[in-house]
Design a protein around this motif. Sequence first.
Motif, PDB file in Angstrom:
ATOM      1  N   ASN A  32       0.853  -1.184   0.000  1.00 51.89           N
ATOM      2  CA  ASN A  32       0.000   0.000   0.000  1.00 51.89           C
ATOM      3  C   ASN A  32       0.894   1.240   0.000  1.00 51.89           C
ATOM      4  O   ASN A  32       2.076   1.157   0.355  1.00 51.89           O
ATOM      5  N   ILE A  66       1.100   3.751   1.933  1.00 53.81           N
ATOM      6  CA  ILE A  66       1.592   4.197   3.242  1.00 53.81           C
ATOM      7  C   ILE A  66       2.907   3.486   3.560  1.00 53.81           C
ATOM      8  O   ILE A  66       3.908   4.121   3.893  1.00 53.81           O
ATOM      9  N   GLU A  67       2.935   2.163   3.445  1.00 52.82           N
ATOM     10  CA  GLU A  67       4.158   1.422   3.757  1.00 52.82           C
ATOM     11  C   GLU A  67       5.245   1.623   2.710  1.00 52.82           C
ATOM     12  O   GLU A  67       6.425   1.465   2.993  1.00 52.82           O
ATOM     13  N   GLY A 121       2.708   7.942   0.918  1.00 54.81           N
ATOM     14  CA  GLY A 121       1.516   8.513   1.527  1.00 54.81           C
ATOM     15  C   GLY A 121       1.238   9.941   1.087  1.00 54.81           C
ATOM     16  O   GLY A 121       0.098  10.389   1.099  1.00 54.81           O
ATOM     17  N   TRP A 122       2.267  10.637   0.662  1.00 54.95           N
ATOM     18  CA  TRP A 122       2.113  12.028   0.220  1.00 54.95           C
ATOM     19  C   TRP A 122       1.267  12.151  -1.049  1.00 54.95           C
ATOM     20  O   TRP A 122       0.742  13.218  -1.336  1.00 54.95           O
ATOM     21  N   LEU A 145      -6.340  11.717   1.741  1.00 59.52           N
ATOM     22  CA  LEU A 145      -7.384  11.049   2.520  1.00 59.52           C
ATOM     23  C   LEU A 145      -8.591  11.937   2.791  1.00 59.52           C
ATOM     24  O   LEU A 145      -9.620  11.444   3.256  1.00 59.52           O
ATOM     25  N   LEU A 205      -7.126   2.680   3.697  1.00 56.80           N
ATOM     26  CA  LEU A 205      -5.857   3.402   3.840  1.00 56.80           C
ATOM     27  C   LEU A 205      -5.854   4.306   5.066  1.00 56.80           C
ATOM     28  O   LEU A 205      -4.832   4.449   5.737  1.00 56.80           O
ATOM     29  N   LYS A 221      -3.127   4.126   8.003  1.00 55.98           N
ATOM     30  CA  LYS A 221      -2.369   5.317   8.403  1.00 55.98           C
ATOM     31  C   LYS A 221      -2.552   5.592   9.897  1.00 55.98           C
ATOM     32  O   LYS A 221      -1.590   5.934  10.593  1.00 55.98           O
ATOM     33  N   GLY A 265      -0.723   2.876  11.815  1.00 55.42           N
ATOM     34  CA  GLY A 265       0.697   2.827  11.485  1.00 55.42           C
ATOM     35  C   GLY A 265       1.013   1.536  10.760  1.00 55.42           C
ATOM     36  O   GLY A 265       0.499   0.474  11.131  1.00 55.42           O
ATOM     37  N   PRO A 266       1.846   1.591   9.731  1.00 54.61           N
ATOM     38  CA  PRO A 266       2.163   0.372   8.985  1.00 54.61           C
ATOM     39  C   PRO A 266       3.025  -0.575   9.825  1.00 54.61           C
ATOM     40  O   PRO A 266       3.741  -0.142  10.722  1.00 54.61           O
ATOM     41  N   THR A 291       7.826  -1.193   6.252  1.00 54.42           N
ATOM     42  CA  THR A 291       8.064  -0.008   5.431  1.00 54.42           C
ATOM     43  C   THR A 291       9.182  -0.288   4.433  1.00 54.42           C
ATOM     44  O   THR A 291       9.994  -1.187   4.633  1.00 54.42           O
TER      45      THR A 291
END
Length: 156
Positions: free
Chosen positions: A42, A44-45, A49-50, A54, A64, A68, A71-72, A75
């Motif tokens: 995904n 995020i990991e 995420g930028w 959302l 997602l 978030k 927390g993943p 990473t």
Amino acid sequence: MACAPHGRRKCRDRSRGLGARDTLRLEARLALYGNDIDETTNPIEAGLGWVVKLDKPFVGRDALAKIKAAGPTRTLAGFEMVGRGVARHGYGLKAPGGETIGICTSGGPSPTLGKSIGLGYVPVPMAALGTRLVVDCRGRDTEAIVVKTPFYKRAR
């Protein structure tokens, strides 16, 4: 550059072009679909995420947002090889004690930096800068260290 039926030189030039592109992508820490990101990861990991907004509606937004918020668990971390060896896609990443903790998604020598570098998914605590990892380079354990990414950033 197209490969001519009997123009071997042109084919080799094209291969060098693809290899150069992959090296530059890795040095800049740009994710490649099929290696660093795929249907099992995904944003995020993957450190992307930028690009996910959302606050706007889209398919998968709630899932997602949950990831978030919690927390993943893993990473995408960058690492430099300390020992002699080159990390490649699919090589195992281990904790110094030998426990397999992740997988290398991209790796190779960096002509710009003069060392071998790689990206791989590891548990979040193992992604801290300076953390020692071991890369299983075709059955030979080779030491690596987690470093800041992008590996190379052009001066402005």
